[in-house]
Write an enzyme that holds these catalytic residues in place. Structure first.
Site, mmCIF file in Angstrom:
data_model
loop_
_atom_site.group_PDB
_atom_site.id
_atom_site.type_symbol
_atom_site.label_atom_id
_atom_site.label_comp_id
_atom_site.label_asym_id
_atom_site.label_seq_id
_atom_site.Cartn_x
_atom_site.Cartn_y
_atom_site.Cartn_z
ATOM 1 N N SER A 300 -33.738 85.393 104.987
ATOM 2 C CA SER A 300 -35.136 84.990 105.086
ATOM 3 C C SER A 300 -35.836 85.003 103.732
ATOM 4 C CB SER A 300 -35.848 85.891 106.107
ATOM 5 O OG SER A 300 -37.105 85.394 106.450
ATOM 6 N N ASP A 311 -32.897 76.703 92.192
ATOM 7 C CA ASP A 311 -33.312 75.309 92.021
ATOM 8 C C ASP A 311 -34.007 75.082 90.688
ATOM 9 O OD1 ASP A 311 -32.240 74.710 94.440
ATOM 10 O OD2 ASP A 311 -34.105 74.149 95.426
ATOM 11 N N LYS A 325 -31.034 82.572 107.439
ATOM 12 C CA LYS A 325 -32.201 82.573 108.327
ATOM 13 C C LYS A 325 -33.327 81.830 107.616
ATOM 14 C CE LYS A 325 -35.518 85.363 110.874
ATOM 15 N NZ LYS A 325 -36.678 84.610 110.324
#
Length: 435
Positions: A300, A311, A325
């Site tokens: 999460s 990224d 998740k």
């Protein structure tokens, strides 16, 4: 079947079918506007048929409120592992569990195939000290089989007063048969952030869960490390076995290392479930290299941070694939102190990758392994400095005294993944210094 039961069931069926017919007529009047909201009449008839058969034929009499509550639970549990119906006591327990202090074992759990699955143990709790691992399946709680329990029921059984004991029966991949672990419940106080100096100039920072003040605590700990070491050449951010937590905590931690750009965004069916979070100027590390450790227990909010840093090429992600998740749960209060915990959106990394059921793949895969010190011969090897009449070095040193620090376990033995992360940081620092 009593007259009262027949009347109650008839009224229920009439009410449901009446609502269904009302909505259905509305759909006929304006089909395009209401098509998505039409109630399925045949399915509602099947529901009332089952309801009446249970009332008539079940071995024991069941209260209407119990049947309807079970029906609601079934609707939500059939959606995904994270949506659920919360009674007033369960809603209160959820609020206690997110406050940072509660009584229990120190486990973040979910459901899989009807069993309790460990997402991750919380650091320095009875569960982590007993060796419970991410991915373990709990099949019994004392003498009670988990099969048939809801997740909330299982969590309630694992919680209890400090000092009380509970025996978990655990199934673990790679272990031939289930085994039992007896734990003593304790007051769980979650310390969100801790740090230490690994070597001069190289810091270590661990986040156990994401709370409302995690980002603020992270910045404070990094500044403390910078003062202690006279500046940081690199930092290891440890998110292993971090089950997640507050979304704003993950956004704040990511923002601490990023100077611009998207951090995370969500997509759902309603506008209230769609958010975009962007970074503000300023990097608390001032560009120093960053290595992020993750594993299967990183879930999460941990995956949000790892995905954003990956990224933006701000950190090197090292370890094993994360939990996956990538869904957002919203608490929707109901009347009488009840609530729904409903999945309303999915998380996406800045580049548009979905975290859900995919997780974050590390840049450098590194399995958790245990290493041991190699056996050394009784006679130490002889070096040049120990030979008689050896030439002196430029500084005039005639002998070295190499004494092992046997009292301190080497980092490679304590935590091989952390040892490798530190080596990577040192290598990046050397390359940067040579440019």
């Amino acid at each position: 079947m009593s007259t009262q039961t027949r009347v109650g069931a008839g009224l229920l069926m009439g009410l449901i079918l009446g609502v269904a017919l009302s909505v259905s007529f509305g759909v006929m009047a304006d089909r395009q506007q209401h098509e998505a909201d039409a109630l399925p009449l045949e399915d509602l008839r099947a529901f009332t048929d089952v309801y009446m058969r249970i009332k008539r034929n079940y071995v024991e009499e069941v209260e209407d409120s119990k049947l309807l509550e079970n029906a609601i639970r079934g609707m939500l549990s059939g959606l995904d592992p994270h949506s659920s119906y919360l009674t007033p006591s369960e809603f209160s327990e959820l609020q206690i569990g997110t406050s940072g202090e509660f009584g229990g074992l120190g486990l973040e759990v979910g459901m899989e195939d009807g069993f309790v699955k460990v997402i991750s143990p919380i650091d320095d709790t009875p569960a982590s000290r007993a060796g419970i691992q991410s991915g373990d399946l709990i099949i019994r709680l004392d003498d009670n089989p988990v099969k048939g329990m809801t997740l909330n029921e299982a969590v309630n059984k694992m919680r209890g007063p400090r000092g009380s004991k509970i025996t978990l029966t655990v199934v673990r991949e790679g272990v031939d048969r289930p085994f039992e672990v007896t734990l003593t419940r304790d007051t769980i106080r979650v310390r969100s952030v801790r740090s230490e100096i690994l070597e001069p100039g190289f810091g270590y920072l661990r986040i156990t869960t994401f709370q409302s003040k995690t980002a603020q605590n992270l910045v404070e700990e990094i500044r403390k490390l910078q003062r202690e070491s006279g500046g940081l050449k690199g930092l290891v951010l440890d998110l292993r076995n971090n089950p997640g937590g507050v979304l704003n905590g993950a956004v704040g931690v990511s923002d601490a290392f990023l100077t611009e750009g998207l951090i995370v965004y969500t997509e759902g069916r309603v506008s209230d479930a769609q958010f975009r979070y962007t970074a503000s100027p300023g990097d608390v590390l001032k560009g120093a290299p960053l290595v992020v450790l993750v594993n299967q227990g990183s879930a999460s909010a941990s995956e949000i941070v790892a995905g954003a840093l990956q990224d933006h090429q701000r950190g090197i992600i090292m370890g094993t694939s994360t939990f996956g998740k990538g869904s957002v749960q919203t608490i929707l209060p109901l009347n009488q102190g009840k609530a729904l915990k409903l999945t309303t959106a999915r998380y996406y990394t800045p580049s548009g990758r979905s975290i859900q059921a995919e997780g974050i793949e590390p840049d450098i895969k590194l399995e958790p392994v245990t290493v041991a010190r190699a056996e050394t011969p009784d006679v130490r090897p002889i070096t040049e400095a120990q030979l008689n009449r050896h030439l002196q070095g430029r500084e005039g040193a005639t002998e070295t005294s190499a004494q092992d620090d046997d009292d301190k376990e080497p980092l490679a033995q304590r935590d091989f993944q952390l040892y490798e992360a530190l080596n990577l940081l040192k290598g990046l620092d050397i390359l940067q210094a040579r440019r």
